[in-house]
Scaffold this active site. Structure first.
Site, PDB file in Angstrom:
ATOM      1  N   CYS A   1       0.772  -1.085  -0.252  1.00 31.86           N
ATOM      2  CA  CYS A   1      -0.108   0.285   0.022  1.00 31.86           C
ATOM      3  C   CYS A   1       0.886   1.067  -0.204  1.00 31.86           C
ATOM      4  CB  CYS A   1      -1.322  -0.093   1.135  1.00 31.86           C
ATOM      5  SG  CYS A   1      -3.092   0.602   0.721  1.00 31.86           S
TER       6      CYS A   1
ATOM      7  N   GLU B   1      -1.334  -9.177   4.468  1.00 30.91           N
ATOM      8  CA  GLU B   1      -0.930  -9.345   6.382  1.00 30.91           C
ATOM      9  C   GLU B   1      -1.829  -8.800   7.181  1.00 30.91           C
ATOM     10  OE1 GLU B   1       0.129  -6.436   4.740  1.00 30.91           O
ATOM     11  OE2 GLU B   1      -0.516  -4.594   6.040  1.00 30.91           O
TER      12      GLU B   1
ATOM     13  N   HIS C   1      -3.421  -5.842   1.300  1.00 27.97           N
ATOM     14  CA  HIS C   1      -2.127  -5.563   2.256  1.00 27.97           C
ATOM     15  C   HIS C   1      -3.201  -7.109   3.032  1.00 27.97           C
ATOM     16  CE1 HIS C   1      -2.360  -1.904   4.427  1.00 27.97           C
ATOM     17  NE2 HIS C   1      -3.003  -1.024   3.490  1.00 27.97           N
TER      18      HIS C   1
HETATM   19  N1  LIG Z   1      -3.368   1.587   3.827  1.00 31.48           N
HETATM   20  C1  LIG Z   1      -2.172   2.571   2.994  1.00 31.48           C
HETATM   21  O1  LIG Z   1      -0.950   2.211   3.136  1.00 31.48           O
HETATM   22  C2  LIG Z   1      -3.106   3.708   2.437  1.00 31.48           C
HETATM   23  C3  LIG Z   1      -2.052   4.331   1.303  1.00 31.48           C
HETATM   24  C4  LIG Z   1      -2.170   5.603   1.424  1.00 31.48           C
HETATM   25  N2  LIG Z   1      -1.847   6.435   2.078  1.00 31.48           N
HETATM   26  C5  LIG Z   1      -3.669   6.483   0.091  1.00 31.48           C
HETATM   27  O2  LIG Z   1      -4.370   6.177   1.159  1.00 31.48           O
HETATM   28  O3  LIG Z   1      -3.197   6.412  -1.194  1.00 31.48           O
END
Ligand SMILES: NC(=O)CC[C@H](N)C(=O)O
Length: 222
Positions: free
Chosen positions: A86, A198, A196
């Protein structure tokens, strides 16, 4: 199997990543701070998700210029496995370790939901514990996950098997070109993905579809 987690101000998924790596590898990862210029000898470096530097300028743009990212680039050049999840993916792209860009979701909305992923390339160190074409579940939570690359880069990524994960079954949450959810570098040791994994590694999470990714990266038998 040793791992390291990169810490930067504004990340908020660092504890999830540390918990996942601790559970899967049996030992807690070392943590490296943004100003660190060296990373200890580890098998896997993880850059977690979140909102580094408040997503100012562009997501990951400031983080990519911190000293620790030079150390990550040096390790990556030596073949150490690096995974960016992410915001970690956004940072790897901004640091030039992965091609393309992550733009605002086409909906212009933050999306937080579960999606389905196809393991497009199961022949990488990260995905070797999955079957080719396997469909897995994963949470997503982002507003800038809309992957884009120019036609030449896209043709290279698709042609060389560098598209590792694709949103499947109509669950593309952000408008990413070719439903791309995760890509790997040419050398095959730097992976970036918006979902994600994880957060889906044990029964308490409601499933463990993400676990095999870390087992593969760490060379741990399933
Ligand atoms: N959960 C995250 O890592 C968010 C990633 C990033 N800041 C976005 O909102 O696109």
């Amino acid at each position: 199997m040793k791992s390291a987690v990169v810490l930067l101000p504004g990340l908020n998924r660092d504890r999830d990543m540390i918990a996942a790596l601790t559970k899967i590898s049996g030992k807690p990862p070392v943590t490296v701070w943004q100003t660190d210029t060296e990373i200890p000898d580890v098998d896997l470096i993880a850059i977690p998700g979140g909102f580094s530097f408040g997503d100012y300028l562009r997501c990951g743009a400031i983080a990519a210029r911190m000293p620790v990212m030079r150390a990550v680039a040096e390790k990556a050049a030596k073949g150490v496995a690096v995974i960016g999840v992410c915001n970690g993916f956004q940072i790897l792209v901004e640091a030039g370790l992965l091609p393309g860009a992550l733009m605002r979701n086409t909906s212009l909305k933050f999306v937080c939901r579960q999606i389905k992923l196809e393991v497009t390339n199961a022949n990488t160190m990260f995905t070797r514990r999955y079957q080719p074409g396997q469909i897995i579940r994963s949470p997503v939570a982002h507003h800038d996950g809309n992957y884009f690359a120019d036609a030449e880069t896209l043709a290279r990524l698709e042609g060389e098997g560098q598209v590792v994960f694709r949103y499947a079954e109509g669950t593309n949450p952000n408008g990413s070109i070719n439903d791309i959810a995760g890509i790997i570098n040419e050398q095959g040791n730097v992976l970036g993905l918006m979902p994600h994994p994880e957060n889906l590694i044990e029964a308490a999470h409601g499933g463990s579809d993400g676990r095999a990714l870390f087992e593969g990266a760490l060379g741990i038998a399933a």
